[in-house]
Design a protein around this motif. Structure first.
Motif: not given
Length: 392
Positions: A204-205, A318-319, A191-196
């Motif tokens: 790594k996050r 891009a993401i 749903r969002s970059f944070d979700d990814f």
């Protein structure tokens, strides 16, 4: 160059100017091919922009010889993008060692045939056949790719970054199989970059967030542009940045300034340009091309030292775009194991090679057998470096 061997019911031509084939006819062959509609690089407009801009043809070492298969009425049934090559630059599947081996033995490796999209390491079909074509068109294309070599003093035909289906069809016809790898991001319904990022390990996050924050704190402004929002000033700036970066890192750039403007004129709706500005000056740019379900990262240009800007513009933006548009994948291109830590995991790529010289063919076949086994192990090792907490 004479035409290749042709079946009785089909006429096969070699075309040195894609402009002599109508865009509608070429694109109908592309649309009829599985996976074709999602690959904008195989569209007539993209290949024509390469030719008309002088990026291929002339003294570039890429001479167009596209295969066109027609029925008795002249109707186009199938095509394959094909080039006579006088070097091995701009291909991303490296065969210089094969060239050196043949030439040390007194043979000539160049010219050769390359069935591919120039300067574009993007997987896609190479045998483009209309959905309503009669049986035999695929066989005619394959036979021509090998037959041209035998009849024209060429060392071989190399079909690179081909779909797995075309790879298998070519291997069944006697081509040699080669496996490579590149890096793709898969959208798992984020749903969002944070979700990814939530799927990353904690360490790594934090690393990715630190990189993005560094760019956010730098004072740069980033703009994601597509369609009519891309103006002449953006193309001029991107060309300057691309040319400067190519000169510094790789020597002469492959793509001409005119290519970018032609791309903007003919395929603006398929272009996603991420541009970074420092004050009034454009200092970075990432060129992406949009398919139906996939965003393809292609070219980068940058000026000055801006930590993590390349990662932000090429990978993270891009993401962002893919999540916003509901795309299923971002392909980040060949090479670059650093992409893994940004969420782009290794996948296999496929090439098929027909080599006329018997001795070289035996040597290459032995080499490829070992390389394929090593590649499987290499990909497994790369996946072990994944930033995701669990990779299925």
């Amino acid at each position: 160059m004479p035409d290749g061997q042709e079946p009785d019911s089909l006429a096969i031509d070699l075309v040195d100017d894609i402009g002599t084939i109508s865009a509608a006819d070429w694109d109908a062959c592309l649309a009829g091919t599985p996976g074709g509609s999602d690959n904008p690089f195989l569209r007539h407009a993209f290949l024509a922009a390469l030719e008309k801009s002088g990026s291929v043809g002339g003294d570039t070492g890429w001479d167009p010889r596209h295969i066109a298969v027609r029925d008795a009425t002249g109707r186009l049934l199938g095509v394959a993008p094909l080039y006579v090559k006088y070097h091995s630059y701009g291909e991303y599947v490296f065969d210089q060692g094969w060239a050196n081996a043949l030439e040390r033995g007194g043979g000539n490796y160049y010219p050769k045939l390359q069935c591919a999209v120039p300067f574009t390491p993007v997987t896609g079909p190479r045998l483009l056949v209309r959905a309503d074509a009669p049986p035999g068109v695929h066989d005619a294309l394959v036979a021509t790719l090998s037959g041209l070599v035998r009849g024209n003093d060429l060392s071989g035909t190399h079909v690179t970054f081909t779909s797995e289906a075309d790879h298998d069809r070519l291997v069944a016809a006697g081509f040699l199989s080669r496996i490579g790898t590149q890096y793709h991001w898969e959208n798992r319904g984020y749903r969002s970059f944070d979700d990814f990022l939530a799927e990353f390990s904690s360490r790594k996050r934090k690393a990715v967030r630190k990189e993005r924050q560094s760019v956010a704190d730098s004072g740069l402004t980033l703009h994601t542009l597509t369609g009519a929002d891309i103006r002449e000033e953006h193309w001029s700036a991107f060309d300057r940045l691309y040319r400067s970066t190519s000169d510094r890192k790789w020597g002469s750039p492959y793509l001409t300034r005119d290519f970018f403007f032609r791309l903007g004129e003919g395929m603006a709706d398929k272009v996603v340009l991420v541009m970074a500005r420092d004050g009034v000056r454009w200092v970075g740019g990432a060129l992406n091309v949009l398919g139906e379900t996939t965003l393809y990262g292609r070219n980068w240009g940058g000026a000055g030292e801006y930590p993590f800007l390349h990662f932000e513009a090429c990978y993270y933006r891009a993401i962002d775009f893919a999540i916003e548009r509901g795309l299923t994948r971002v392909e980040a291109g060949a090479q670059g194991e650093h992409k893994i830590q940004r969420g782009y995991l290794p996948v296999k790529t496929f090439s098929a090679h027909y080599i006329a010289h018997r001795g070289l063919r035996r040597a290459v076949a032995d080499f490829l057998t070992g390389e394929r086994a090593a590649m499987d192990g290499h990909i497994a090792g790369l996946l072990a470096e994944s930033p995701y907490r669990c990779v299925e």
